[in-house]
Design a protein around this motif. Structure first.
Motif, PDB file in Angstrom:
ATOM      1  N   LEU A 462       4.049 -17.855  13.100  1.00  0.00           N
ATOM      2  CA  LEU A 462       2.748 -17.418  13.600  1.00  0.00           C
ATOM      3  C   LEU A 462       2.084 -16.563  12.531  1.00  0.00           C
ATOM      4  O   LEU A 462       2.714 -15.638  11.992  1.00  0.00           O
ATOM      5  CB  LEU A 462       2.903 -16.609  14.887  1.00  0.00           C
ATOM      6  N   MET A 463       0.831 -16.869  12.202  1.00  0.00           N
ATOM      7  CA  MET A 463       0.063 -16.087  11.236  1.00  0.00           C
ATOM      8  C   MET A 463      -1.004 -15.296  11.976  1.00  0.00           C
ATOM      9  O   MET A 463      -1.819 -15.880  12.689  1.00  0.00           O
ATOM     10  CB  MET A 463      -0.596 -17.010  10.212  1.00  0.00           C
ATOM     11  N   ILE A 464      -1.008 -13.969  11.792  1.00  0.00           N
ATOM     12  CA  ILE A 464      -1.891 -13.109  12.578  1.00  0.00           C
ATOM     13  C   ILE A 464      -2.538 -12.058  11.678  1.00  0.00           C
ATOM     14  O   ILE A 464      -1.835 -11.248  11.063  1.00  0.00           O
ATOM     15  CB  ILE A 464      -1.105 -12.396  13.697  1.00  0.00           C
ATOM     16  N   PRO A 465      -3.875 -12.009  11.597  1.00  0.00           N
ATOM     17  CA  PRO A 465      -4.551 -10.905  10.919  1.00  0.00           C
ATOM     18  C   PRO A 465      -4.484  -9.652  11.796  1.00  0.00           C
ATOM     19  O   PRO A 465      -4.650  -9.727  13.019  1.00  0.00           O
ATOM     20  CB  PRO A 465      -5.990 -11.386  10.754  1.00  0.00           C
ATOM     21  N   VAL A 466      -4.236  -8.509  11.184  1.00  0.00           N
ATOM     22  CA  VAL A 466      -4.076  -7.249  11.914  1.00  0.00           C
ATOM     23  C   VAL A 466      -4.844  -6.153  11.179  1.00  0.00           C
ATOM     24  O   VAL A 466      -4.840  -6.105   9.943  1.00  0.00           O
ATOM     25  CB  VAL A 466      -2.583  -6.843  12.012  1.00  0.00           C
ATOM     26  N   VAL A 467      -5.484  -5.268  11.943  1.00  0.00           N
ATOM     27  CA  VAL A 467      -6.032  -4.045  11.371  1.00  0.00           C
ATOM     28  C   VAL A 467      -5.051  -2.911  11.652  1.00  0.00           C
ATOM     29  O   VAL A 467      -4.679  -2.670  12.809  1.00  0.00           O
ATOM     30  CB  VAL A 467      -7.417  -3.708  11.954  1.00  0.00           C
ATOM     31  N   ASP A 468      -4.605  -2.251  10.599  1.00  0.00           N
ATOM     32  CA  ASP A 468      -3.752  -1.067  10.709  1.00  0.00           C
ATOM     33  C   ASP A 468      -4.683   0.136  10.804  1.00  0.00           C
ATOM     34  O   ASP A 468      -5.197   0.626   9.801  1.00  0.00           O
ATOM     35  CB  ASP A 468      -2.841  -0.974   9.479  1.00  0.00           C
ATOM     36  N   GLY A 469      -4.911   0.589  12.032  1.00  0.00           N
ATOM     37  CA  GLY A 469      -5.849   1.687  12.237  1.00  0.00           C
ATOM     38  C   GLY A 469      -5.358   3.000  11.671  1.00  0.00           C
ATOM     39  O   GLY A 469      -6.160   3.873  11.330  1.00  0.00           O
ATOM     40  N   ASN A 470      -4.064   3.163  11.559  1.00  0.00           N
ATOM     41  CA  ASN A 470      -3.506   4.411  11.036  1.00  0.00           C
ATOM     42  C   ASN A 470      -3.788   4.569   9.547  1.00  0.00           C
ATOM     43  O   ASN A 470      -4.106   5.666   9.072  1.00  0.00           O
ATOM     44  CB  ASN A 470      -1.994   4.456  11.284  1.00  0.00           C
ATOM     45  N   LEU A 471      -3.690   3.451   8.800  1.00  0.00           N
ATOM     46  CA  LEU A 471      -3.944   3.498   7.355  1.00  0.00           C
ATOM     47  C   LEU A 471      -5.374   3.110   6.997  1.00  0.00           C
ATOM     48  O   LEU A 471      -5.795   3.302   5.856  1.00  0.00           O
ATOM     49  CB  LEU A 471      -2.976   2.560   6.624  1.00  0.00           C
ATOM     50  N   GLY A 472      -6.103   2.519   7.951  1.00  0.00           N
ATOM     51  CA  GLY A 472      -7.452   2.062   7.647  1.00  0.00           C
ATOM     52  C   GLY A 472      -7.458   0.853   6.736  1.00  0.00           C
ATOM     53  O   GLY A 472      -8.328   0.711   5.880  1.00  0.00           O
ATOM     54  N   LYS A 473      -6.469  -0.043   6.933  1.00  0.00           N
ATOM     55  CA  LYS A 473      -6.355  -1.253   6.116  1.00  0.00           C
ATOM     56  C   LYS A 473      -6.082  -2.457   7.009  1.00  0.00           C
ATOM     57  O   LYS A 473      -5.668  -2.315   8.160  1.00  0.00           O
ATOM     58  CB  LYS A 473      -5.211  -1.116   5.106  1.00  0.00           C
ATOM     59  N   SER A 474      -6.291  -3.644   6.457  1.00  0.00           N
ATOM     60  CA  SER A 474      -5.942  -4.887   7.143  1.00  0.00           C
ATOM     61  C   SER A 474      -4.731  -5.514   6.473  1.00  0.00           C
ATOM     62  O   SER A 474      -4.490  -5.326   5.280  1.00  0.00           O
ATOM     63  CB  SER A 474      -7.105  -5.878   7.092  1.00  0.00           C
ATOM     64  N   TYR A 475      -3.976  -6.279   7.249  1.00  0.00           N
ATOM     65  CA  TYR A 475      -2.872  -7.052   6.693  1.00  0.00           C
ATOM     66  C   TYR A 475      -2.719  -8.346   7.474  1.00  0.00           C
ATOM     67  O   TYR A 475      -3.285  -8.506   8.564  1.00  0.00           O
ATOM     68  CB  TYR A 475      -1.575  -6.248   6.675  1.00  0.00           C
ATOM     69  N   ILE A 476      -1.974  -9.273   6.902  1.00  0.00           N
ATOM     70  CA  ILE A 476      -1.587 -10.467   7.627  1.00  0.00           C
ATOM     71  C   ILE A 476      -0.088 -10.389   7.853  1.00  0.00           C
ATOM     72  O   ILE A 476       0.669 -10.046   6.950  1.00  0.00           O
ATOM     73  CB  ILE A 476      -1.978 -11.764   6.882  1.00  0.00           C
TER      74      ILE A 476
END
Length: 509
Positions: A462-476
């Motif tokens: 499963l491929m999922i884009p995520v926003v890491d609100g703690n770091l203020g960054k996005s990752y997959i």
């Protein structure tokens, strides 16, 4: 002395947005990137070959004007390219639509139709121009039409893009030989979720033709899509009321148009030029399903309960007379107004909305002309799994018996719209339900990529884009569907905000 202060701090904290919330909705993310190499924390499976391409709003204003609804933000494309050697490259680019380019030239939001009003609103003359131009901002989905990469929304018009570079190539408004779609009809509407025709590389979609003459019925045209520009008529029929549609479903022999009583009022559309003010949910009216036999074009009409849906999971035939259809259901259409920016960016408002999607199965008995619904069993340990949205499945099981639906849950604690998780629903046995989440992280729609050497339905990733609100960054993140645990992840060079849909296109990298 300390208690009132402590109480005040608790109240303020309860009203505050969760970390990084501003990055999801309403913040313009203008950066564009081209084929930047990503660094994963664990190796990427080398059998993955292709591109995950996604679409969604990323710019909410231009010059003096801004959009009031998430659905209207200017579309931006994102691509993760997997060449099959363990490396991954990321690109992002705004769709160069006519409306976007004209808005850039004007330094203002150009007069094209939008789902909601603008701030400040268009003048009367500008609204007339907007109606004439129609909808042009394709910010919802991505498809591969027999080698043509296209982006689309709930309109007939689409844009062709380059799958590799994300460059915008051209718009397309395909004609349909033998279809009666001209005046006195306005043939603008379609669905953002066409479905692949069983056993072929073609897709099935629908054109909605709205009558501008009082008393003259509206018209559905079911269509086979062979490429970005080639269409074939399968069936055509009249309807007294035209429902808003976002998705359709398909089995081996049938297409299912699930027409919820969320009806388009053409007089209001011509008057206000804004779809949001021209569509009304009728709580006292049934849902009307149209089941179309693909081979003959025969249409069977069956009524069922009052319900609303945006997204279908799957459908398949049990035997010659019985079909099942699985959807994400709601008791009304308030979901549509929920995505106004004032709601999304006000914690009290968004948490107060009774947002509770529910997976439902409809059994269609063609012989008896009946359609009945049932809910899926709930796993009491993780009951939120049954409230998933933006469902995805292993596409090898499209139109077939299947067991697994994957999706995002936006209110996992049933209280806070912002408590996100990504889940696996086992519709064959709820003890197989699974959920993945990280506090302060916001997963969005995922995509299941099947393992070419696998044999089970959940063999793949499963491929999922995520926003890491703690770091203020996005990752997959790449999850193992069997366990819903991370295999690997990579942070991205830019923020990928909340967006809508996309898909993995094999052998495009």
């Amino acid at each position: 002395m300390y208690f009132p202060l402590l109480l005040s701090l608790c109240i303020v904290a309860s009203l505050a947005d969760p970390p990084g919330w501003n990055l999801l909705f309403g913040t313009d993310i203008l950066n564009e990137t081209h084929k930047e190499s990503l660094t994963f924390d664990n190796p990427v499976p080398k059998w993955i070959k292709g591109s995950l391409i996604r679409n969604g709003p990323a710019r909410y204003g231009m010059g003096k004007r801004s959009f009031l609804n998430l659905f209207d933000g200017f579309g931006k494309l994102y691509s993760w390219q997997f060449p099959g050697n363990g490396s991954v490259f990321f690109s992002s680019k705004f769709l160069q639509s006519e409306s976007y380019n004209e808005s850039l030239r004007m330094n203002d939001i150009a007069p094209y139709m939008s789902f909601d009003n603008l701030k400040p609103p268009l003048s009367i003359m500008e609204k007339e121009l907007a109606l004439a131009h129609g909808m042009d901002n394709m910010n919802i989905n991505v498809y591969n039409y027999s080698g043509d990469c296209v982006v689309l929304t709930d309109t007939w018009k689409l844009y062709v893009i380059d799958c590799y570079t994300l460059d915008t190539i051209r718009p397309s408004k395909p004609t349909i030989h033998g279809a009666d779609t001209g005046l006195p009809f306005i043939s603008l509407m379609s669905v953002a979720h066409p479905v692949r025709e069983y056993g072929t590389n073609h897709h099935i979609t629908i054109l909605q033709s709205l009558s501008i003459l009082p008393g003259l019925p509206h018209k559905f045209t079911l269509v086979r899509t062979k490429s970005a520009d080639t269409r074939e008529k399968i069936a055509e029929w009249n309807v007294k009321k035209m429902p808003y549609l976002h998705s359709i479903s398909i089995t081996e022999r049938y297409v299912i148009i699930f027409g919820c009583p969320f009806y388009i009022n053409m007089e209001k559309m011509l008057q206000y030029t804004v779809p949001k003010d021209s569509i009304l949910f009728h709580k006292d009216e049934p849902t009307v399903a149209y089941i179309v036999e693909i081979k003959t074009g025969k249409v069977v009409t069956i009524e069922t309960e009052n319900v609303f849906t945006m997204h279908h999971a799957n459908a398949y035939e049990l035997d010659n007379n019985n079909i099942v259809l699985d959807i994400v259901s709601y008791t009304d259409a308030s979901l549509v107004t929920f995505f106004e920016m004032d709601n999304l960016n006000n914690k009290t408002r968004r948490d107060g909305v009774p947002f509770k999607p529910s997976l439902k199965r409809y059994k269609i008995d063609l012989k008896a002309g009946k359609m009945t619904s049932a809910s899926f069993d709930v796993n009491p340990k993780i009951p939120h799994v049954n409230t998933l949205e933006v469902p995805t499945i292993n596409e090898h099981y499209r139109s077939k018996h299947y067991c697994y639906i994957y999706g995002a849950v936006f209110k996992s604690d049933f209280k806070t719209w912002g408590n996100f998780s990504f889940v696996k629903k086992d519709i064959c046995n709820s003890t197989g339900d699974l959920s993945w989440s990280v506090p302060g992280h916001y997963p969005m729609e995922g995509w299941f990529v099947p393992d070419p050497n696998g044999s089970a339905e959940d063999d793949g990733v499963l491929m999922i884009p995520v926003v890491d609100g703690n770091l203020g960054k996005s990752y997959i993140v790449i999850l193992d569907p069997k366990t819903m645990k991370p295999i690997t992840k990579a942070y991205l060079p830019i923020i990928v905000p909340f967006h809508f849909h996309g898909r993995f296109i094999e052998n495009v990298y």
